[in-house]
Scaffold this active site. Structure first.
Site, PDB file in Angstrom:
ATOM      1  N   ASP A  10     -13.823 -20.342 -49.142  1.00  0.00           N
ATOM      2  CA  ASP A  10     -12.847 -21.541 -47.989  1.00  0.00           C
ATOM      3  C   ASP A  10     -13.673 -21.446 -46.926  1.00  0.00           C
ATOM      4  O   ASP A  10     -13.896 -19.558 -46.426  1.00  0.00           O
ATOM      5  CB  ASP A  10     -11.871 -21.018 -47.718  1.00  0.00           C
ATOM      6  N   TYR A  46     -17.000 -23.051 -38.753  1.00  0.00           N
ATOM      7  CA  TYR A  46     -17.083 -21.463 -38.880  1.00  0.00           C
ATOM      8  C   TYR A  46     -18.727 -20.896 -38.555  1.00  0.00           C
ATOM      9  O   TYR A  46     -19.504 -19.827 -38.447  1.00  0.00           O
ATOM     10  CB  TYR A  46     -17.192 -20.614 -40.167  1.00  0.00           C
ATOM     11  N   LYS A  54     -14.360 -27.788 -43.696  1.00  0.00           N
ATOM     12  CA  LYS A  54     -13.270 -28.094 -43.235  1.00  0.00           C
ATOM     13  C   LYS A  54     -14.380 -29.366 -41.513  1.00  0.00           C
ATOM     14  O   LYS A  54     -15.126 -28.786 -41.055  1.00  0.00           O
ATOM     15  CB  LYS A  54     -12.611 -27.859 -42.054  1.00  0.00           C
ATOM     16  N   HIS A  75      -9.668 -29.566 -39.941  1.00  0.00           N
ATOM     17  CA  HIS A  75      -9.361 -28.598 -39.434  1.00  0.00           C
ATOM     18  C   HIS A  75      -8.247 -27.941 -38.864  1.00  0.00           C
ATOM     19  O   HIS A  75      -7.331 -28.009 -38.823  1.00  0.00           O
ATOM     20  CB  HIS A  75     -10.256 -28.030 -39.061  1.00  0.00           C
TER      21      HIS A  75
HETATM   22  N1  LIG Z   1      -7.682 -23.132 -40.962  1.00  0.00           N
HETATM   23  C1  LIG Z   1      -7.524 -22.345 -39.942  1.00  0.00           C
HETATM   24  O1  LIG Z   1      -7.096 -22.607 -38.823  1.00  0.00           O
HETATM   25  C2  LIG Z   1      -8.099 -20.660 -40.493  1.00  0.00           C
HETATM   26  C3  LIG Z   1      -7.406 -19.869 -39.894  1.00  0.00           C
HETATM   27  C4  LIG Z   1      -8.145 -18.739 -40.174  1.00  0.00           C
HETATM   28  C5  LIG Z   1      -8.390 -18.481 -40.984  1.00  0.00           C
HETATM   29  N2  LIG Z   1      -8.934 -19.802 -41.921  1.00  0.00           N
HETATM   30  C6  LIG Z   1      -8.869 -19.311 -43.191  1.00  0.00           C
HETATM   31  O2  LIG Z   1      -8.330 -17.919 -44.093  1.00  0.00           O
HETATM   32  C7  LIG Z   1      -9.579 -16.703 -44.333  1.00  0.00           C
HETATM   33  C8  LIG Z   1      -8.743 -15.579 -43.850  1.00  0.00           C
HETATM   34  O3  LIG Z   1      -7.631 -15.228 -42.852  1.00  0.00           O
HETATM   35  P1  LIG Z   1      -8.508 -14.417 -41.723  1.00  0.00           P
HETATM   36  O4  LIG Z   1      -9.727 -14.599 -41.847  1.00  0.00           O
HETATM   37  O5  LIG Z   1      -7.953 -14.529 -40.786  1.00  0.00           O
HETATM   38  O6  LIG Z   1      -7.343 -13.457 -42.160  1.00  0.00           O
HETATM   39  P2  LIG Z   1      -6.571 -12.244 -43.339  1.00  0.00           P
HETATM   40  O7  LIG Z   1      -8.172 -12.693 -44.700  1.00  0.00           O
HETATM   41  O8  LIG Z   1      -5.931 -12.199 -43.542  1.00  0.00           O
HETATM   42  O9  LIG Z   1      -7.726 -11.093 -43.023  1.00  0.00           O
HETATM   43  C9  LIG Z   1      -8.907 -10.238 -42.482  1.00  0.00           C
HETATM   44  C10 LIG Z   1      -8.910  -9.171 -41.751  1.00  0.00           C
HETATM   45  O10 LIG Z   1      -8.802  -8.196 -42.629  1.00  0.00           O
HETATM   46  C11 LIG Z   1      -9.801  -6.958 -42.975  1.00  0.00           C
HETATM   47  N3  LIG Z   1      -9.384  -6.984 -44.718  1.00  0.00           N
HETATM   48  C12 LIG Z   1      -9.669  -7.693 -45.673  1.00  0.00           C
HETATM   49  N4  LIG Z   1      -8.793  -7.251 -46.929  1.00  0.00           N
HETATM   50  C13 LIG Z   1      -8.415  -6.032 -46.396  1.00  0.00           C
HETATM   51  C14 LIG Z   1      -8.102  -5.118 -47.357  1.00  0.00           C
HETATM   52  N5  LIG Z   1      -7.884  -4.921 -48.410  1.00  0.00           N
HETATM   53  N6  LIG Z   1      -7.277  -3.512 -46.211  1.00  0.00           N
HETATM   54  C15 LIG Z   1      -7.485  -4.017 -45.102  1.00  0.00           C
HETATM   55  N7  LIG Z   1      -8.907  -5.150 -44.252  1.00  0.00           N
HETATM   56  C16 LIG Z   1      -8.434  -6.104 -44.570  1.00  0.00           C
HETATM   57  C17 LIG Z   1     -11.020  -8.180 -42.602  1.00  0.00           C
HETATM   58  O11 LIG Z   1     -11.592  -6.625 -42.901  1.00  0.00           O
HETATM   59  P3  LIG Z   1     -12.952  -6.564 -42.806  1.00  0.00           P
HETATM   60  O12 LIG Z   1     -13.998  -7.788 -42.729  1.00  0.00           O
HETATM   61  O13 LIG Z   1     -13.517  -5.621 -41.445  1.00  0.00           O
HETATM   62  O14 LIG Z   1     -12.794  -6.319 -44.293  1.00  0.00           O
HETATM   63  C18 LIG Z   1     -10.544  -9.146 -42.187  1.00  0.00           C
HETATM   64  O15 LIG Z   1     -10.509  -8.053 -40.444  1.00  0.00           O
HETATM   65  C19 LIG Z   1     -10.717 -16.923 -43.528  1.00  0.00           C
HETATM   66  O16 LIG Z   1     -11.394 -16.297 -44.125  1.00  0.00           O
HETATM   67  C20 LIG Z   1     -10.831 -18.910 -43.004  1.00  0.00           C
HETATM   68  O17 LIG Z   1     -11.236 -18.939 -44.409  1.00  0.00           O
HETATM   69  C21 LIG Z   1      -8.370 -20.844 -41.557  1.00  0.00           C
END
Ligand SMILES: NC(=O)c1ccc[n+]([C@@H]2O[C@H](COP(=O)([O-])OP(=O)(O)OC[C@H]3O[C@@H](n4cnc5c(N)ncnc54)[C@H](OP(=O)(O)O)[C@@H]3O)[C@@H](O)[C@H]2O)c1
Length: 296
Positions: A44, A49, A74, A107
């Site tokens: 995704d 991004y 997106k 998005h």
């Molecule tokens: N549509 C939207 O508006 C929107 C908004 C936000 C996100 N998204 C999408 O959703 C995806 C995921 O959301 P997100 O990045 O906000 O949050 P997330 O996946 O809930 O959390 C990511 C964070 O958690 C850390 N992490 C990952 N796995 C871990 C584990 N097993 N243990 C401890 N820490 C861990 C990562 O650090 P490290 O990378 O340093 O390991 C990063 O800081 C995004 O990448 C994007 O594709 C979409």
């Protein structure tokens, strides 16, 4: 446990994908290569991004057949409008190095400029009808945004990608999705927005430190992140965790061989605070969020 979900048009999507929001371009190739190597089959990304080109590079380097990886991106709000959104497809596929996208979504809603949203969605409908995308959807839409879109279009979005984690379950929206046949895609599925560096106030709590999630994890020999991902899957939501850390990338996919009990699921459910970490989608405007998406 299902390894995939079926979208409302019959297309299948892996139950767990890999997100790259805030993954710097220079780290994206390695992160996506690692993800594909350990078994993720859904990436995704988003025009906003700034790393679609690097996602494409990793897909290319992996040597995997195009049909074996589900590619989602997106359209950013600056590219909303019928012709602009058709062109946004060309920009995205050019950077990603693919001819067809598996899922293309809008998005953000622009509630005060909804005509632009409808025009953008009409472009997605055209791309769908022409076979250039296999499914279309939206992101960060509130229930009334879905109603307004459905009143003006003919294809029910396949997904709505929204903030969902134990501290914000987004329950009203989930009921709406269930009623309409829209798959809930959870962003920040392990609560990233509750602990990203530099986000939120001093008093914020991280889902990763939650004692209930730890207790449940300990009982299953799993981490809080794995408990949260399993919670999403067992409740029928697709999740797209992000990481640039190889051990975490693997850890987050290693959730297909244990099962949370009904009591475990209920214990996670009650952690909901009802307070979102991200911006209120009702307030998104073009003026405040415009940002040019480069051609290449
Ligand atoms: N549509 C939207 O508006 C929107 C908004 C936000 C996100 N998204 C999408 O959703 C995806 C995921 O959301 P997100 O990045 O906000 O949050 P997330 O996946 O809930 O959390 C990511 C964070 O958690 C850390 N992490 C990952 N796995 C871990 C584990 N097993 N243990 C401890 N820490 C861990 C990562 O650090 P490290 O990378 O340093 O390991 C990063 O800081 C995004 O990448 C994007 O594709 C979409």
């Amino acid at each position: 446990m299902t390894m995939s979900f079926t979208l409302n048009n019959g297309v299948r999507i892996p139950a767990l994908g890999f997100g790259v929001f805030q993954t710097p371009p220079e780290e994206t190739v390695a992160a996506v290569e690692t993800a594909l190597r350990v078994g993720y089959r859904h990436i995704d990304t988003a025009a906003a991004y700034g790393n679609e080109r690097q996602v494409g590079e990793a897909l290319h380097r992996s040597g995997m057949a195009r049909e074996d990886v589900f590619v989602e991106t997106k359209v950013w709000v600056s590219d909303y409008g019928y012709d602009k959104t058709l062109h946004a497809f060309d920009k995205a596929t050019g950077k990603l190095g693919v001819d067809v996208l598996d899922l293309l979504i809008l998005h953000q809603p622009l509630p005060a400029e909804f005509g632009l949203v409808v025009d953008a969605y009409r472009a997605l409908e055209t791309l769908l009808a022409d076979g250039r995308v296999r499914a279309i959807g939206v992101s960060n839409f509130l229930p009334d945004h879905l109603d307004r879109l459905l009143a003006a279009s003919s294809v029910v979005p396949a997904v709505n990608q929204v903030e969902i984690h134990p501290y914000f379950r987004n329950t009203e929206l989930l009921e709406k999705h269930a009623a309409l046949g829209i798959l809930s895609q959870a962003w920040s599925p392990i609560g990233g927005i509750t602990f990203y560096p530099g986000w939120g106030g001093q008093d914020r709590r991280s889902t990763l430190d939650d004692p209930v999630l730890r207790r449940i994890g300990d009982a299953h020999g799993r981490t809080p992140a794995q408990v949260m991902l399993r919670w999403h899957m067992q409740q029928g939501r697709q999740a797209i965790p992000k990481s640039v850390t190889p051990a975490r990338i693997a850890e987050n996919l290693d959730v297909f061989d244990f099962t949370l009990s009904d009591a475990d699921l209920a214990a996670v459910d009650v952690l909901d605070t009802g307070v979102r970490g991200g911006p209120d989608p009702a307030t998104i405007t073009l003026a405040a969020w415009a940002r040019e998406i480069p051609e290449a």
